[in-house]
Design a protein around this motif. Sequence first.
Motif, PDB file in Angstrom:
ATOM      1  N   LEU A  96       0.832  -1.205   0.000  1.00  0.00           N
ATOM      2  CA  LEU A  96       0.000   0.000   0.000  1.00  0.00           C
ATOM      3  C   LEU A  96       0.867   1.255   0.000  1.00  0.00           C
ATOM      4  CD1 LEU A  96      -2.955  -0.802   2.433  1.00  0.00           C
ATOM      5  CD2 LEU A  96      -2.880  -0.965  -0.056  1.00  0.00           C
ATOM      6  N   ALA A  97       2.018   1.185   0.647  1.00  0.00           N
ATOM      7  CA  ALA A  97       2.925   2.335   0.660  1.00  0.00           C
ATOM      8  C   ALA A  97       3.457   2.629  -0.741  1.00  0.00           C
ATOM      9  CB  ALA A  97       4.077   2.083   1.625  1.00  0.00           C
ATOM     10  N   ILE A  98       3.734   1.576  -1.504  1.00  0.00           N
ATOM     11  CA  ILE A  98       4.197   1.759  -2.883  1.00  0.00           C
ATOM     12  C   ILE A  98       3.115   2.431  -3.719  1.00  0.00           C
ATOM     13  CG2 ILE A  98       4.880   0.558  -4.995  1.00  0.00           C
ATOM     14  CD1 ILE A  98       6.158  -1.585  -3.225  1.00  0.00           C
ATOM     15  N   VAL A  99       1.880   1.953  -3.572  1.00  0.00           N
ATOM     16  CA  VAL A  99       0.770   2.517  -4.329  1.00  0.00           C
ATOM     17  C   VAL A  99       0.546   3.981  -3.943  1.00  0.00           C
ATOM     18  CG1 VAL A  99      -1.687   2.332  -4.877  1.00  0.00           C
ATOM     19  CG2 VAL A  99      -0.320   0.265  -4.561  1.00  0.00           C
ATOM     20  N   ALA A 100       0.622   4.263  -2.647  1.00  0.00           N
ATOM     21  CA  ALA A 100       0.447   5.636  -2.181  1.00  0.00           C
ATOM     22  C   ALA A 100       1.482   6.556  -2.819  1.00  0.00           C
ATOM     23  CB  ALA A 100       0.546   5.697  -0.663  1.00  0.00           C
ATOM     24  N   GLY A 101       2.739   6.097  -2.869  1.00  0.00           N
ATOM     25  CA  GLY A 101       3.784   6.895  -3.484  1.00  0.00           C
ATOM     26  C   GLY A 101       3.512   7.171  -4.947  1.00  0.00           C
ATOM     27  N   ARG A 102       3.001   6.169  -5.639  1.00  0.00           N
ATOM     28  CA  ARG A 102       2.694   6.337  -7.057  1.00  0.00           C
ATOM     29  C   ARG A 102       1.534   7.301  -7.281  1.00  0.00           C
ATOM     30  NH1 ARG A 102       3.014   0.030  -9.235  1.00  0.00           N
ATOM     31  NH2 ARG A 102       5.292  -0.212  -9.039  1.00  0.00           N
ATOM     32  N   MET A 103       0.675   7.430  -6.279  1.00  0.00           N
ATOM     33  CA  MET A 103      -0.462   8.345  -6.384  1.00  0.00           C
ATOM     34  C   MET A 103      -0.160   9.721  -5.784  1.00  0.00           C
ATOM     35  SD  MET A 103      -3.745   5.822  -5.590  1.00  0.00           S
ATOM     36  CE  MET A 103      -4.939   7.088  -6.105  1.00  0.00           C
ATOM     37  N   GLY A 104       1.066   9.882  -5.282  1.00  0.00           N
ATOM     38  CA  GLY A 104       1.441  11.163  -4.692  1.00  0.00           C
ATOM     39  C   GLY A 104       0.793  11.414  -3.351  1.00  0.00           C
ATOM     40  N   LEU A 105       0.501  10.344  -2.613  1.00  0.00           N
ATOM     41  CA  LEU A 105      -0.169  10.463  -1.314  1.00  0.00           C
ATOM     42  C   LEU A 105       0.770  10.031  -0.189  1.00  0.00           C
ATOM     43  CD1 LEU A 105      -3.597   8.837  -2.230  1.00  0.00           C
ATOM     44  CD2 LEU A 105      -3.072  11.286  -2.118  1.00  0.00           C
ATOM     45  N   PRO A 106       0.632  10.604   1.013  1.00  0.00           N
ATOM     46  CA  PRO A 106       1.475  10.175   2.132  1.00  0.00           C
ATOM     47  C   PRO A 106       1.140   8.765   2.611  1.00  0.00           C
ATOM     48  CG  PRO A 106      -0.159  11.776   2.867  1.00  0.00           C
ATOM     49  CD  PRO A 106      -0.224  11.759   1.369  1.00  0.00           C
ATOM     50  N   GLU A 107      -0.117   8.328   2.421  1.00  0.00           N
ATOM     51  CA  GLU A 107      -0.521   6.991   2.847  1.00  0.00           C
ATOM     52  C   GLU A 107      -1.838   6.597   2.186  1.00  0.00           C
ATOM     53  OE1 GLU A 107      -1.675   6.588   6.945  1.00  0.00           O
ATOM     54  OE2 GLU A 107      -2.873   8.421   6.923  1.00  0.00           O
ATOM     55  N   ILE A 108      -2.094   5.309   2.178  1.00  0.00           N
ATOM     56  CA  ILE A 108      -3.409   4.759   1.849  1.00  0.00           C
ATOM     57  C   ILE A 108      -3.796   3.856   3.004  1.00  0.00           C
ATOM     58  CG2 ILE A 108      -4.721   3.205   0.345  1.00  0.00           C
ATOM     59  CD1 ILE A 108      -3.030   4.140  -1.989  1.00  0.00           C
ATOM     60  N   LYS A 109      -4.857   4.209   3.692  1.00  0.00           N
ATOM     61  CA  LYS A 109      -5.287   3.391   4.818  1.00  0.00           C
ATOM     62  C   LYS A 109      -6.038   2.163   4.321  1.00  0.00           C
ATOM     63  CE  LYS A 109      -5.521   7.113   8.227  1.00  0.00           C
ATOM     64  NZ  LYS A 109      -6.360   7.794   9.255  1.00  0.00           N
ATOM     65  N   PRO A 110      -5.796   1.003   4.936  1.00  0.00           N
ATOM     66  CA  PRO A 110      -6.443  -0.239   4.493  1.00  0.00           C
ATOM     67  C   PRO A 110      -7.959  -0.151   4.462  1.00  0.00           C
ATOM     68  CG  PRO A 110      -4.692  -0.721   6.055  1.00  0.00           C
ATOM     69  CD  PRO A 110      -4.875   0.767   6.057  1.00  0.00           C
ATOM     70  N   GLU A 111      -8.540   0.573   5.426  1.00  0.00           N
ATOM     71  CA  GLU A 111      -9.999   0.647   5.500  1.00  0.00           C
ATOM     72  C   GLU A 111     -10.602   1.415   4.326  1.00  0.00           C
ATOM     73  OE1 GLU A 111      -8.555   3.236   9.066  1.00  0.00           O
ATOM     74  OE2 GLU A 111      -7.740   1.611   7.818  1.00  0.00           O
TER      75      GLU A 111
END
Length: 212
Positions: A96-111
């Motif tokens: 999820l951290a990799i995906v967040a980086g690709r989207m320019g986001l600090p994080e993607i929460k699982p929920e």
Amino acid sequence: MIQGRNAIMDLFPKAEKPVEIIPAKKLSARAAALFVAPADHFQTRPVEELRLGFDGISGDFHAGSTRRSGGREPWYPRGTEMRNERQLSIVAGDELAIVAGRMGLPEIKPEWIGANLVIEGVPHLSMLPAGTLLFFKDGVTLKIDAQSGPCRIAGRSIAENADMADIEAGALLFPKVAKRLRGVVAWVEKPGTIRVGEEISARVPEQWIYQA
């Protein structure tokens, strides 16, 4: 006799390409976080334990022994009743951290994407093959069915929760950058209760691949 034997052998011709057999193996992991969804929405909320029956998580949005087919099953008319092999959504924090980086986001929460279980300790979680068994220390067994394909619905949820400037762009971006990083879906083979922090033993089945 020789002629007959040759005829039998012709029924099983040698493979055109050599096949590589990858032996079964075991991995150790941990249930880092647990989540459940209300019955009317796919987004989840954190909990300390999950009570599982053969229908999945009690009261969860994806609970049930059967489900209705959708876009993932184009071979059926939409709404066809079929076995529910998607009772649980399992993800990994590092992916999820990799995906967040690709989207320019600090994080993607699982929920945000409806995850029920975050697993730590399994490299390349999303690449675990169908048939992998997850044995939880207190007795539950989950069986992985397949990779979870990223979709626009989850992408829109991410964009809205992360306050992205362009919600539609975020919804479209997620399926592109999260391929093979969205985790896996699984169903309950042996019911019971899973708790946060519980140890997991994963059994990855024997696989075979054609060599180039």
